[in-house]
Design a protein around this motif. Structure first.
Motif, PDB file in Angstrom:
ATOM      1  N   PHE A   1     -37.499  15.633  18.199  1.00 56.41           N
ATOM      2  CA  PHE A   1     -37.503  14.343  18.889  1.00 56.41           C
ATOM      3  C   PHE A   1     -37.103  13.176  17.997  1.00 56.41           C
ATOM      4  O   PHE A   1     -36.936  12.048  18.486  1.00 56.41           O
ATOM      5  CB  PHE A   1     -38.886  14.066  19.493  1.00 56.41           C
ATOM      6  CG  PHE A   1     -40.007  13.990  18.491  1.00 56.41           C
ATOM      7  CD1 PHE A   1     -40.192  12.871  17.694  1.00 56.41           C
ATOM      8  CD2 PHE A   1     -40.897  15.048  18.343  1.00 56.41           C
ATOM      9  CE1 PHE A   1     -41.230  12.794  16.770  1.00 56.41           C
ATOM     10  CE2 PHE A   1     -41.943  14.989  17.430  1.00 56.41           C
ATOM     11  CZ  PHE A   1     -42.103  13.851  16.640  1.00 56.41           C
ATOM     12  N   CYS A   2     -36.944  13.399  16.689  1.00 58.95           N
ATOM     13  CA  CYS A   2     -36.706  12.280  15.761  1.00 58.95           C
ATOM     14  C   CYS A   2     -35.447  11.482  16.095  1.00 58.95           C
ATOM     15  O   CYS A   2     -35.403  10.264  15.916  1.00 58.95           O
ATOM     16  CB  CYS A   2     -36.624  12.797  14.329  1.00 58.95           C
ATOM     17  SG  CYS A   2     -38.205  13.325  13.664  1.00 58.95           S
ATOM     18  N   GLY A   3     -34.436  12.174  16.561  1.00 59.95           N
ATOM     19  CA  GLY A   3     -33.201  11.477  16.899  1.00 59.95           C
ATOM     20  C   GLY A   3     -33.250  10.747  18.222  1.00 59.95           C
ATOM     21  O   GLY A   3     -32.366   9.947  18.523  1.00 59.95           O
ATOM     22  N   ASP A   4     -34.300  10.986  19.020  1.00 60.06           N
ATOM     23  CA  ASP A   4     -34.390  10.379  20.348  1.00 60.06           C
ATOM     24  C   ASP A   4     -35.364   9.207  20.419  1.00 60.06           C
ATOM     25  O   ASP A   4     -35.466   8.554  21.466  1.00 60.06           O
ATOM     26  CB  ASP A   4     -34.833  11.440  21.371  1.00 60.06           C
ATOM     27  CG  ASP A   4     -33.816  12.568  21.491  1.00 60.06           C
ATOM     28  OD1 ASP A   4     -32.616  12.283  21.392  1.00 60.06           O
ATOM     29  OD2 ASP A   4     -34.236  13.725  21.662  1.00 60.06           O
ATOM     30  N   THR A   5     -36.095   8.936  19.341  1.00 57.78           N
ATOM     31  CA  THR A   5     -36.996   7.780  19.345  1.00 57.78           C
ATOM     32  C   THR A   5     -36.161   6.513  19.273  1.00 57.78           C
ATOM     33  O   THR A   5     -34.972   6.537  18.964  1.00 57.78           O
ATOM     34  CB  THR A   5     -37.961   7.844  18.155  1.00 57.78           C
ATOM     35  OG1 THR A   5     -37.207   7.869  16.921  1.00 57.78           O
ATOM     36  CG2 THR A   5     -38.847   9.081  18.220  1.00 57.78           C
ATOM     37  N   ALA A   6     -36.774   5.397  19.553  1.00 60.51           N
ATOM     38  CA  ALA A   6     -36.053   4.121  19.521  1.00 60.51           C
ATOM     39  C   ALA A   6     -36.795   3.153  18.583  1.00 60.51           C
ATOM     40  O   ALA A   6     -37.854   2.668  18.952  1.00 60.51           O
ATOM     41  CB  ALA A   6     -35.961   3.532  20.924  1.00 60.51           C
ATOM     42  N   PRO A   7     -36.211   2.895  17.403  1.00 64.13           N
ATOM     43  CA  PRO A   7     -34.995   3.498  16.836  1.00 64.13           C
ATOM     44  C   PRO A   7     -35.240   4.920  16.354  1.00 64.13           C
ATOM     45  O   PRO A   7     -36.390   5.351  16.244  1.00 64.13           O
ATOM     46  CB  PRO A   7     -34.680   2.571  15.661  1.00 64.13           C
ATOM     47  CG  PRO A   7     -36.015   2.064  15.225  1.00 64.13           C
ATOM     48  CD  PRO A   7     -36.826   1.896  16.491  1.00 64.13           C
TER      49      PRO A   7
ATOM     50  N   GLY B   1     -47.282   7.709  16.425  1.00 61.37           N
ATOM     51  CA  GLY B   1     -48.496   6.907  16.613  1.00 61.37           C
ATOM     52  C   GLY B   1     -48.433   5.604  15.853  1.00 61.37           C
ATOM     53  O   GLY B   1     -48.914   4.569  16.329  1.00 61.37           O
ATOM     54  N   VAL B   2     -47.836   5.648  14.662  1.00 62.37           N
ATOM     55  CA  VAL B   2     -47.650   4.427  13.867  1.00 62.37           C
ATOM     56  C   VAL B   2     -46.796   3.433  14.634  1.00 62.37           C
ATOM     57  O   VAL B   2     -47.125   2.237  14.748  1.00 62.37           O
ATOM     58  CB  VAL B   2     -46.997   4.762  12.509  1.00 62.37           C
ATOM     59  CG1 VAL B   2     -46.660   3.481  11.745  1.00 62.37           C
ATOM     60  CG2 VAL B   2     -47.899   5.660  11.684  1.00 62.37           C
ATOM     61  N   VAL B   3     -45.676   3.919  15.168  1.00 65.21           N
ATOM     62  CA  VAL B   3     -44.764   3.048  15.915  1.00 65.21           C
ATOM     63  C   VAL B   3     -45.474   2.414  17.102  1.00 65.21           C
ATOM     64  O   VAL B   3     -45.348   1.204  17.361  1.00 65.21           O
ATOM     65  CB  VAL B   3     -43.533   3.864  16.384  1.00 65.21           C
ATOM     66  CG1 VAL B   3     -42.714   3.065  17.396  1.00 65.21           C
ATOM     67  CG2 VAL B   3     -42.669   4.260  15.193  1.00 65.21           C
ATOM     68  N   ALA B   4     -46.253   3.203  17.830  1.00 60.88           N
ATOM     69  CA  ALA B   4     -46.953   2.678  19.010  1.00 60.88           C
ATOM     70  C   ALA B   4     -47.954   1.600  18.625  1.00 60.88           C
ATOM     71  O   ALA B   4     -48.055   0.556  19.285  1.00 60.88           O
ATOM     72  CB  ALA B   4     -47.656   3.813  19.747  1.00 60.88           C
TER      73      ALA B   4
END
Length: 358
Positions: A298-304, A272-275
């Motif tokens: 999912f942590c490894g699949d977010t960008a970044p 949510g912070v990233v968004a």
């Protein structure tokens, strides 16, 4: 009409007592005999009368697992690992049925489920997630768990602090090093050059929130009072959901106090912070670094990919299952603290002023 235990025994050519031993587990039954009984059970569609067995044995095959939110990956991973570890591990192993109770973090719901599980003569209970730190609730919870454990049903507190209970009771505590994990995460951000670090903490009055926020602030204090003094202005308490992280970040931006990094209460909040930052035209990590907590899949699949702190959820679930079934003895003092691990990924980098320095 329901198939009886006597009918299963006749079909398998054994005594009713032998069928009972196979059903209950933990008793020596020859392999060939066990196979015949299991085939008869399957063929006839026999279903054991759980309440009747509970009355006869003064306990049941149920293990109650209390979670805050079954839809939250944190609790899903923990409960799933625990349930797998409750499965029989060999011939004669006792079968246990995990009953997951969703409390939504409400103290009164937690107590209500404990009462229901006691009424069902549960073989054991595992309480997961942070504890609500209200004196009245802590007192009521302590009394309820003491009563349950005194009846012979082991209790495991998993991911929460211990309660003031007599040492002779079968109660174990499995804790995570949340304080140390948050401390190391803040140290990582400080080492990169960040000095204005915002914290989106969890709900107030929860043990997990306290431990993680205390660890975060301890690292800032160790670095120097100038960094620690900005804590209040850059701290927002919020729920553990993505929407809560989004709204809390909007609140930070509205306050106007500058920050170059955000340490979120957990990974879901961090999304949510990233968004919210991206909606405001802020790049990650070029303008602001973001970090989470828990190391959910999912942590490894977010960008970044998201820098976070790994909490050993699967290991904790397995350990809790072994403790609640007596397959592992209580540790000295009844408490086990599992380590957390900093996982550095692409969502954190030096702040812009550090990258542009000669």
């Amino acid at each position: 009409m329901a198939v009886t235990l006597a009918e299963v025994a006749a079909h398998a050519g054994v005594s009713p007592a032998t069928v009972s031993r196979v059903l209950n587990g933990g008793y020596p039954v020859a392999g060939g005999t066990r196979t015949r009984v299991e085939q008869a059970i399957e063929s006839l569609g026999y279903i054991a009368n759980g309440p009747a067995r509970a009355l006869a044995a003064a306990t049941s095959d149920l293990v109650g697992v209390l979670v805050h939110d079954v839809a939250d990956s944190f609790f899903g991973i923990l409960a799933g690992s625990l349930q797998r570890a409750l499965a029989p591990s060999g011939p004669g192993a006792a079968r246990k049925l995990a009953v997951v109770c969703n409390t939504e973090g409400a103290p009164e719901t937690e107590l209500a489920y404990l009462a229901l599980l006691e009424g069902q003569r549960a073989a054991g209970i595992v309480l997961t997630g942070g504890a609500v730190e209200e004196p009245e609730h802590t007192s009521a919870l302590t009394a309820r768990i003491a009563r349950t454990a005194a009846s012979g049903a082991p209790v495991v507190l998993c991911g929460r602090p211990p309660l003031p209970l007599p040492a002779h009771l079968p109660v174990a505590t499995v804790m995570f090093d949340d304080h140390g994990g948050a401390f190391r995460l803040a140290q990582h951000l400080l080492a990169l050059g960040h000095r204005r670090i915002a914290s989106i903490a969890g709900p107030p009055g929860l043990s997990t929130t306290r431990e993680r926020l205390d660890g975060h602030r301890a690292a800032l204090r160790q670095h120097g009072h100038g960094v620690a003094d900005s804590c209040a202005a850059l701290t927002v308490h919020a729920g553990f959901e993505r929407a809560a992280g989004y709204d809390a970040t909007r609140e930070l931006l509205r306050r106007g106090a500058p920050f170059t990094a955000v340490a979120a209460a957990n990974d879901t909040v961090a999304t949510g912070v990233v968004a919210a930052l991206r909606d405001a035209g802020i790049r990650i990590p070029e303008d602001v670094s973001v970090a989470g907590f828990d190391d959910l899949p999912f942590c490894g699949d977010t960008a970044p990919a998201l820098t976070t702190v790994r909490v050993p959820l699967r290991e904790a679930g397995t350990l809790a299952a072994h403790l609640v079934t007596g397959r592992r003895p209580l540790p000295p003092g009844g408490i086990t603290t599992l380590p957390t691990e900093l996982m550095v990924r692409g969502s954190t980098a030096p702040p812009p002023d550090e990258r542009s320095s000669p």
